[in-house]
Motif scaffolding. Structure first.
Motif, PDB file in Angstrom:
ATOM      1  N   SER A   4      24.892 -13.308 -11.841  1.00 19.44           N
ATOM      2  CA  SER A   4      24.482 -11.969 -12.282  1.00 19.44           C
ATOM      3  C   SER A   4      23.226 -11.474 -11.582  1.00 19.44           C
ATOM      4  CB  SER A   4      24.258 -11.948 -13.798  1.00 19.44           C
ATOM      5  OG  SER A   4      23.309 -12.918 -14.186  1.00 19.44           O
ATOM      6  N   ILE A   5      23.236 -10.176 -11.295  1.00 17.45           N
ATOM      7  CA  ILE A   5      22.094  -9.477 -10.710  1.00 17.45           C
ATOM      8  C   ILE A   5      21.773  -8.292 -11.617  1.00 17.45           C
ATOM      9  CG2 ILE A   5      21.251  -8.157  -8.732  1.00 17.45           C
ATOM     10  CD1 ILE A   5      23.237  -9.680  -6.988  1.00 17.45           C
ATOM     11  N   ALA A   6      20.522  -8.179 -12.011  1.00 19.53           N
ATOM     12  CA  ALA A   6      20.089  -7.062 -12.858  1.00 19.53           C
ATOM     13  C   ALA A   6      19.125  -6.172 -12.081  1.00 19.53           C
ATOM     14  CB  ALA A   6      19.410  -7.579 -14.123  1.00 19.53           C
ATOM     15  N   THR A   7      19.150  -4.889 -12.410  1.00 17.21           N
ATOM     16  CA  THR A   7      18.208  -3.936 -11.842  1.00 17.21           C
ATOM     17  C   THR A   7      17.596  -3.125 -12.967  1.00 17.21           C
ATOM     18  OG1 THR A   7      17.922  -2.114 -10.258  1.00 17.21           O
ATOM     19  CG2 THR A   7      20.045  -2.238 -11.394  1.00 17.21           C
ATOM     20  N   TRP A   8      16.293  -2.831 -12.839  1.00 18.78           N
ATOM     21  CA  TRP A   8      15.587  -2.136 -13.929  1.00 18.78           C
ATOM     22  C   TRP A   8      14.328  -1.463 -13.390  1.00 18.78           C
ATOM     23  CZ3 TRP A   8      13.624  -5.169 -18.890  1.00 18.78           C
ATOM     24  CH2 TRP A   8      13.300  -4.245 -19.901  1.00 18.78           C
ATOM     25  N   ASN A   9      14.242  -0.156 -13.559  1.00 21.45           N
ATOM     26  CA  ASN A   9      12.970   0.536 -13.337  1.00 21.45           C
ATOM     27  C   ASN A   9      12.126   0.290 -14.580  1.00 21.45           C
ATOM     28  OD1 ASN A   9      10.882   2.517 -13.621  1.00 21.45           O
ATOM     29  ND2 ASN A   9      11.835   3.738 -12.015  1.00 21.45           N
ATOM     30  N   ILE A  10      11.099  -0.530 -14.436  1.00 23.03           N
ATOM     31  CA  ILE A  10      10.335  -0.988 -15.588  1.00 23.03           C
ATOM     32  C   ILE A  10       9.162  -0.070 -15.925  1.00 23.03           C
ATOM     33  CG2 ILE A  10       8.830  -2.512 -14.239  1.00 23.03           C
ATOM     34  CD1 ILE A  10      10.367  -3.109 -17.777  1.00 23.03           C
ATOM     35  N   ASN A  11       8.772   0.816 -14.996  1.00 21.92           N
ATOM     36  CA  ASN A  11       7.686   1.771 -15.252  1.00 21.92           C
ATOM     37  C   ASN A  11       6.404   1.047 -15.696  1.00 21.92           C
ATOM     38  OD1 ASN A  11       6.271   4.128 -15.528  1.00 21.92           O
ATOM     39  ND2 ASN A  11       7.275   4.775 -17.429  1.00 21.92           N
ATOM     40  N   SER A  12       5.941   0.145 -14.836  1.00 17.55           N
ATOM     41  CA  SER A  12       4.740  -0.685 -14.991  1.00 17.55           C
ATOM     42  C   SER A  12       5.088  -2.059 -15.543  1.00 17.55           C
ATOM     43  CB  SER A  12       3.668  -0.045 -15.870  1.00 17.55           C
ATOM     44  OG  SER A  12       2.552  -0.931 -15.984  1.00 17.55           O
ATOM     45  N   VAL A  13       5.165  -3.015 -14.633  1.00 19.79           N
ATOM     46  CA  VAL A  13       5.579  -4.362 -15.027  1.00 19.79           C
ATOM     47  C   VAL A  13       4.532  -5.050 -15.888  1.00 19.79           C
ATOM     48  CG1 VAL A  13       4.698  -5.480 -12.910  1.00 19.79           C
ATOM     49  CG2 VAL A  13       6.598  -6.514 -14.185  1.00 19.79           C
ATOM     50  N   ARG A  14       3.263  -4.793 -15.653  1.00 21.85           N
ATOM     51  CA  ARG A  14       2.235  -5.453 -16.471  1.00 21.85           C
ATOM     52  C   ARG A  14       2.207  -4.875 -17.881  1.00 21.85           C
ATOM     53  NH1 ARG A  14      -3.324  -5.539 -13.381  1.00 21.85           N
ATOM     54  NH2 ARG A  14      -2.710  -3.406 -12.858  1.00 21.85           N
ATOM     55  N   LEU A  34      13.255  -5.255  -9.899  1.00 19.50           N
ATOM     56  CA  LEU A  34      12.461  -4.279 -10.652  1.00 19.50           C
ATOM     57  C   LEU A  34      11.982  -3.176  -9.720  1.00 19.50           C
ATOM     58  CD1 LEU A  34      10.228  -6.763 -12.674  1.00 19.50           C
ATOM     59  CD2 LEU A  34      12.112  -5.404 -13.606  1.00 19.50           C
ATOM     60  N   GLN A  35      11.884  -1.973 -10.265  1.00 17.67           N
ATOM     61  CA  GLN A  35      11.298  -0.857  -9.537  1.00 17.67           C
ATOM     62  C   GLN A  35      10.158  -0.241 -10.348  1.00 17.67           C
ATOM     63  OE1 GLN A  35      14.878  -0.329 -10.459  1.00 17.67           O
ATOM     64  NE2 GLN A  35      15.238  -1.948  -8.954  1.00 17.67           N
ATOM     65  N   GLU A  36       9.335   0.504  -9.649  1.00 17.17           N
ATOM     66  CA  GLU A  36       8.152   1.154 -10.231  1.00 17.17           C
ATOM     67  C   GLU A  36       7.279   0.121 -10.961  1.00 17.17           C
ATOM     68  OE1 GLU A  36       7.046   5.533 -12.065  1.00 17.17           O
ATOM     69  OE2 GLU A  36       9.087   4.791 -12.331  1.00 17.17           O
ATOM     70  N   THR A  37       6.973  -0.937 -10.241  1.00 14.73           N
ATOM     71  CA  THR A  37       6.157  -2.010 -10.808  1.00 14.73           C
ATOM     72  C   THR A  37       4.705  -1.590 -10.989  1.00 14.73           C
ATOM     73  OG1 THR A  37       5.906  -2.915  -8.583  1.00 14.73           O
ATOM     74  CG2 THR A  37       7.616  -3.888  -9.997  1.00 14.73           C
ATOM     75  N   LYS A  38       4.228  -0.673 -10.171  1.00 13.69           N
ATOM     76  CA  LYS A  38       2.907  -0.045 -10.325  1.00 13.69           C
ATOM     77  C   LYS A  38       1.743  -1.032 -10.286  1.00 13.69           C
ATOM     78  CE  LYS A  38       4.269   4.090 -12.930  1.00 13.69           C
ATOM     79  NZ  LYS A  38       4.061   4.884 -14.160  1.00 13.69           N
ATOM     80  N   CYS A  39       1.843  -2.056  -9.446  1.00 11.70           N
ATOM     81  CA  CYS A  39       0.704  -2.964  -9.300  1.00 11.70           C
ATOM     82  C   CYS A  39       0.699  -3.572  -7.910  1.00 11.70           C
ATOM     83  CB  CYS A  39       0.703  -4.046 -10.376  1.00 11.70           C
ATOM     84  SG  CYS A  39       2.042  -5.240 -10.266  1.00 11.70           S
ATOM     85  N   ALA A  40      -0.506  -3.865  -7.438  1.00 12.04           N
ATOM     86  CA  ALA A  40      -0.661  -4.523  -6.143  1.00 12.04           C
ATOM     87  C   ALA A  40      -0.127  -5.949  -6.228  1.00 12.04           C
ATOM     88  CB  ALA A  40      -2.136  -4.519  -5.739  1.00 12.04           C
ATOM     89  N   ASN A  41       0.191  -6.506  -5.090  1.00 10.02           N
ATOM     90  CA  ASN A  41       0.789  -7.839  -5.052  1.00 10.02           C
ATOM     91  C   ASN A  41      -0.080  -8.903  -5.714  1.00 10.02           C
ATOM     92  OD1 ASN A  41       2.790  -6.567  -3.609  1.00 10.02           O
ATOM     93  ND2 ASN A  41       2.373  -7.607  -1.674  1.00 10.02           N
ATOM     94  N   ASP A  42      -1.406  -8.782  -5.554  1.00 11.86           N
ATOM     95  CA  ASP A  42      -2.278  -9.845  -6.052  1.00 11.86           C
ATOM     96  C   ASP A  42      -2.446  -9.837  -7.564  1.00 11.86           C
ATOM     97  OD1 ASP A  42      -3.782  -7.531  -6.136  1.00 11.86           O
ATOM     98  OD2 ASP A  42      -5.565  -8.395  -5.218  1.00 11.86           O
ATOM     99  N   GLY A  61       4.311  -4.289  -3.456  1.00 12.87           N
ATOM    100  CA  GLY A  61       3.640  -3.472  -4.463  1.00 12.87           C
ATOM    101  C   GLY A  61       2.412  -2.764  -3.951  1.00 12.87           C
ATOM    102  N   GLN A  62       1.950  -1.801  -4.743  1.00 14.27           N
ATOM    103  CA  GLN A  62       0.717  -1.086  -4.463  1.00 14.27           C
ATOM    104  C   GLN A  62       0.089  -0.680  -5.784  1.00 14.27           C
ATOM    105  OE1 GLN A  62       3.294   2.198  -2.617  1.00 14.27           O
ATOM    106  NE2 GLN A  62       1.476   3.353  -3.191  1.00 14.27           N
ATOM    107  N   LYS A  63      -1.181  -0.430  -5.760  1.00 12.56           N
ATOM    108  CA  LYS A  63      -1.925  -0.157  -6.977  1.00 12.56           C
ATOM    109  C   LYS A  63      -1.503   1.168  -7.610  1.00 12.56           C
ATOM    110  CE  LYS A  63      -6.646   0.278  -8.784  1.00 12.56           C
ATOM    111  NZ  LYS A  63      -8.096   0.258  -8.442  1.00 12.56           N
ATOM    112  N   GLY A  64      -1.031   1.105  -8.851  1.00 12.48           N
ATOM    113  CA  GLY A  64      -0.830   2.300  -9.663  1.00 12.48           C
ATOM    114  C   GLY A  64       0.415   3.116  -9.421  1.00 12.48           C
ATOM    115  N   TYR A  65       1.127   2.872  -8.316  1.00 11.56           N
ATOM    116  CA  TYR A  65       2.275   3.715  -7.979  1.00 11.56           C
ATOM    117  C   TYR A  65       3.418   2.865  -7.417  1.00 11.56           C
ATOM    118  CZ  TYR A  65      -1.103   7.556  -8.161  1.00 11.56           C
ATOM    119  OH  TYR A  65      -2.063   8.444  -8.555  1.00 11.56           O
TER     120      TYR A  65
END
Length: 268
Positions: A4-14, A34-42, A61-65
């Motif tokens: 199984s493969i799942a996809t989800w726009n999470i709108n901020s993973v943290r 996941l999409q729209e994780t809204k956080c930098a890789n670190d 990833g990138q910060k905030g967007y």
């Protein structure tokens, strides 16, 4: 057992990591994009995923967007983090992994939303969206006897009449305008991609994966759109074992406006 493969726009993973944990514990997909994780890789919550058994992680990833991430319970190899429209927005990551004796290439996309005004001459966000989809023509459904391709993500376009709650009322609304849907379907077909969510599902059956935050009662109004997609190369269609749109997740506490989609394949 099905793979199984799942996809989800999470709108901020943290912010929504508790929802992700609940989903992974209850549904346990082999791979989650996941999409729209809204956080930098670190600052991506990798430790939380590893604790849940998802030890293999690919992030762009990138910060905030924006931002995309693919996590898996089996080894994955990062193939590419592609740039689109000469822009550094983080909207794509592809990985490769083995399943059922095949090497699968998995693309994870977050297509630009496009703003509110469906006129590329006055709305640069809409122009960017159209250009982004046009560049996706380069993403082909590569496959042979021992390999296949899957493409998932929040593609931010509801292409068919019954992918929206009202075709007539949304024809001039970004995500369902003719210029978007025509270019989108032409790109999909040119790339050799099969729309698995419509495979065997009549075109007149309503399918939604997104319900706006603006609705006072999203469930009662049910004004949804199918913005999240699962595609594959033609050689994987015989292995396709169905999918599930987890509508109930839209009612979880502090939810994303998108819900997970889980695709299953007879590949062990």
């Amino acid at each position: 057992m099905a793979f199984s493969i799942a996809t989800w726009n999470i709108n901020s993973v943290r912010l929504r990591m508790p929802l992700v944990e609940r989903f992974l514990l209850e549904y346990a997909p082999d791979v989650l994009s996941l999409q729209e994780t809204k956080c930098a890789n670190d600052v991506f919550p990798a430790a939380a995923f590893r604790k849940l058994g998802y030890e293999h992680i690919a992030i762009n990833g990138q910060k905030g967007y924006h931002g995309v991430a693919t996590v898996a319970r089996r080894p994955i190899e990062i193939v590419e983090r592609r740039r689109f429209c000469e822009n550094d927005d983080c909207r794509h990551v592809s990985v490769r992994f083995d399943a059922g004796g095949k090497s699968l290439l998995l693309h994870n996309f977050y297509v630009p939303a496009g703003g509110d005004e469906p006129d590329p001459e006055i709305n640069r966000k809409f122009r960017h969206k159209l250009d982004f989809v046009a560049e996706m023509n380069a993403i082909r459904a590569e496959h042979d006897e021992v390999s296949g391709s899957v493409l998932v993500g929040d593609l931010n376009i509801a292409p068919l009449e019954h992918d929206v709650w009202s075709h007539k009322q949304l024809l001039n609304v970004v995500s369902h305008t003719p210029v978007e849907t025509t270019g989108f379907e032409a790109m999909r077909k040119a790339g050799g991609w099969i729309d698995l969510m419509r495979h065997g599902v009549p075109d007149d059956q309503k399918l939604y994966t997104w319900w706006s935050y603006r609705a006072q009662d999203w469930q009662a109004s049910n004004r949804g759109r199918r913005l999240d997609h699962v595609w594959c190369s033609a050689n994987l269609v015989p292995h396709f074992a169905g999918y599930e749109i987890l509508r109930e997740a839209r009612g979880w506490e502090r939810p994303s406006d998108h819900v997970p989609v889980i695709a299953r394949f007879d590949l062990n």
